[in-house]
Design an enzyme around this catalytic site. Structure first.
Site, PDB file in Angstrom:
ATOM      1  N   ILE A 149      -3.580   0.900   9.145  1.00 14.31           N
ATOM      2  CA  ILE A 149      -4.460  -0.099   8.530  1.00 14.31           C
ATOM      3  C   ILE A 149      -3.766  -0.695   7.310  1.00 14.31           C
ATOM      4  O   ILE A 149      -3.340   0.031   6.415  1.00 14.31           O
ATOM      5  CB  ILE A 149      -5.800   0.523   8.110  1.00 14.31           C
ATOM      6  CG1 ILE A 149      -6.511   1.140   9.325  1.00 14.31           C
ATOM      7  CG2 ILE A 149      -6.697  -0.514   7.436  1.00 14.31           C
ATOM      8  CD1 ILE A 149      -7.749   1.938   8.970  1.00 14.31           C
ATOM      9  N   CYS A 150      -3.655  -2.032   7.273  1.00 17.41           N
ATOM     10  CA  CYS A 150      -3.083  -2.762   6.143  1.00 17.41           C
ATOM     11  C   CYS A 150      -1.653  -2.258   5.858  1.00 17.41           C
ATOM     12  O   CYS A 150      -0.821  -2.236   6.750  1.00 17.41           O
ATOM     13  CB  CYS A 150      -3.996  -2.643   4.929  1.00 17.41           C
ATOM     14  SG  CYS A 150      -3.684  -3.899   3.661  1.00 17.41           S
ATOM     15  N   GLU A 151      -1.363  -1.820   4.643  1.00 20.84           N
ATOM     16  CA  GLU A 151      -0.028  -1.301   4.364  1.00 20.84           C
ATOM     17  C   GLU A 151       0.256  -0.063   5.211  1.00 20.84           C
ATOM     18  O   GLU A 151       1.408   0.199   5.578  1.00 20.84           O
ATOM     19  CB  GLU A 151       0.122  -0.963   2.891  1.00 20.84           C
ATOM     20  CG  GLU A 151       1.526  -0.541   2.513  1.00 20.84           C
ATOM     21  CD  GLU A 151       1.612   0.080   1.126  1.00 20.84           C
ATOM     22  OE1 GLU A 151       2.740   0.304   0.649  1.00 20.84           O
ATOM     23  OE2 GLU A 151       0.544   0.366   0.532  1.00 20.84           O
ATOM     24  N   GLY A 153      -0.464   0.107   8.192  1.00 20.33           N
ATOM     25  CA  GLY A 153       0.062  -0.455   9.422  1.00 20.33           C
ATOM     26  C   GLY A 153       1.560  -0.699   9.324  1.00 20.33           C
ATOM     27  O   GLY A 153       2.290  -0.550  10.311  1.00 20.33           O
ATOM     28  N   THR A 173      -4.309  -2.588  12.488  1.00 20.87           N
ATOM     29  CA  THR A 173      -5.436  -3.412  12.061  1.00 20.87           C
ATOM     30  C   THR A 173      -5.087  -4.053  10.718  1.00 20.87           C
ATOM     31  O   THR A 173      -4.539  -3.398   9.837  1.00 20.87           O
ATOM     32  CB  THR A 173      -6.722  -2.572  11.913  1.00 20.87           C
ATOM     33  OG1 THR A 173      -6.492  -1.509  10.985  1.00 20.87           O
ATOM     34  CG2 THR A 173      -7.149  -1.979  13.243  1.00 20.87           C
TER      35      THR A 173
END
Length: 367
Positions: A149-151, A153, A173
């Site tokens: 998720i985000c960083e 990811g 995501t």
């Protein structure tokens, strides 16, 4: 005319009276509520592994298993993984559990100045790899499903490229990939974080880290708040006032504020890599990003990839995420674009039946 004036005056008095009653009820609710009433991330879990400040949790199953392969959730450093379980009825994590997914999550902890020298390689080659290895041993398997998720990811992309044998399926995501695609759609209110970062000189970033040891969580909270100044200014009057008729709405509001306030510091050297190597130099999509002397080549990712983005994400604009399609080496690539913003994909009531189910159904076809 006199009747009209009288009616207007009476209506104004009635509206003012209703407003005062609403304010009184709201203030009484705020005075009654305590910190323990505003709990987030309450799904049952147990600590299964620890290393330094990093904790790996395994969540208690709530349904019959539907997948053989467990899922590890990796959030970033600028926020907290607790967003995935904000409250019982708005929880991607609980939705996955209810669908029979075996879920783990890694908590990076609270970095301090002593963690200033930690780099991306410490998180990818070190902590994340140790968590993956633990889960593989626990389940007697060679590979797991990784959900970034985000960083987190970005961590997950690096890990999947460098450790392809350890990943069965990769789910991303709201993950930035091409950090220079922020203005591709011409939406001037999107990608301001990218513009701000590119406007910083390398020496400015050096001074920032040198002065603080880390990238302060408070600074990033301020930066995010300034990206939507109108919403930031109005949420504590108009937004908060709208909750004063409903204690459940008020608790939802306070849970979100509690998550926002719990923003950890970002280890200094890793923050430099994020801001300089990725945001400024765009090395990930260009195939130039290196960890411990090894180049992260996204074309080395041959496992199935599910890439989820938010259509109205002003922090990670869709094009910065969708650039992954042309970069990975797999032919099994799927995108899901969800209505809403950066955080809304996880906490929106309308999306609760979509995100978790979409991830589960995609994984089940590949299990």
């Amino acid at each position: 005319m006199p009747t009209t004036k009288k009616s207007a005056a009476a209506q104004a008095v009635a509206e003012f009276s209703d407003f005062n009653l609403k304010m009184t009820r709201g203030l009484k609710m705020l005075q009654r509520l305590k910190d323990e009433d505003v709990q987030i991330a309450t799904a049952d879990k147990e600590v299964v592994f620890r290393q330094d400040k990093v904790t790996l949790y395994r969540y208690t199953a709530t349904a019959k298993p539907s997948l053989k392969t467990p899922v590890l959730i990796a959030y970033g450093q600028i926020g907290r993984y607790t967003m995935t379980d904000l409250q019982e009825d708005r929880s991607m994590l609980r939705n996955l559990l209810a669908l029979g997914v075996d879920v783990y999550a890694v908590d990076w902890g609270n970095p301090t100045r002593s963690d200033r020298w930690l780099q991306f390689e410490d998180y990818v080659d070190g902590y994340l790899n140790e968590c993956v290895e633990f889960i593989c041993r626990e389940h007697r398997m060679n590979a797991i499903n990784l959900l970034g998720i985000c960083e987190g990811g970005v961590f997950s992309l690096c890990y999947a490229a460098l450790y392809p044998d350890r990943i069965k399926n990769l789910i991303l995501t709201i993950t930035p990939v091409d950090f220079h695609q922020d203005q591709a759609e011409g939406r001037t209110n999107h990608g301001l974080l990218n513009l701000w970062t590119r406007g910083l000189g390398a020496e400015d970033i050096d001074r920032l880290i040198e002065a603080n040891g880390n990238l302060p969580g408070e600074l990033m909270s301020y930066v995010f708040a300034q990206m939507t100044p109108g919403a930031t200014l109005s949420k504590y009057n108009v937004g908060l006032l709208d909750t004063f008729d409903d204690e459940k709405k008020l608790l939802n509001f306070l849970r979100m504020e509690k998550w926002i306030a719990d923003r950890p510091h970002h280890p200094g050297e890793a923050a430099k890599q994020l801001l300089v190597n990725l945001y400024k130099n765009n090395e990930l999509i260009r195939g130039e990003f290196q960890l411990a002397g090894r180049t992260v080549d996204l074309a080395d990712i041959k496992v199935p990839v599910l890439n989820v983005f938010a259509k109205d994400d002003h922090i990670i604009p869709p094009k910065t995420t969708q650039a992954l399609r042309a970069a990975v080496g797999t032919k099994d690539y799927t995108e899901i674009g969800l209505d809403g913003g950066h955080v809304g994909v996880f906490v929106s009531g309308k999306l609760q039946g979509i995100l978790g189910k979409g991830i589960h159904d995609w994984l089940r076809k590949r299990d």
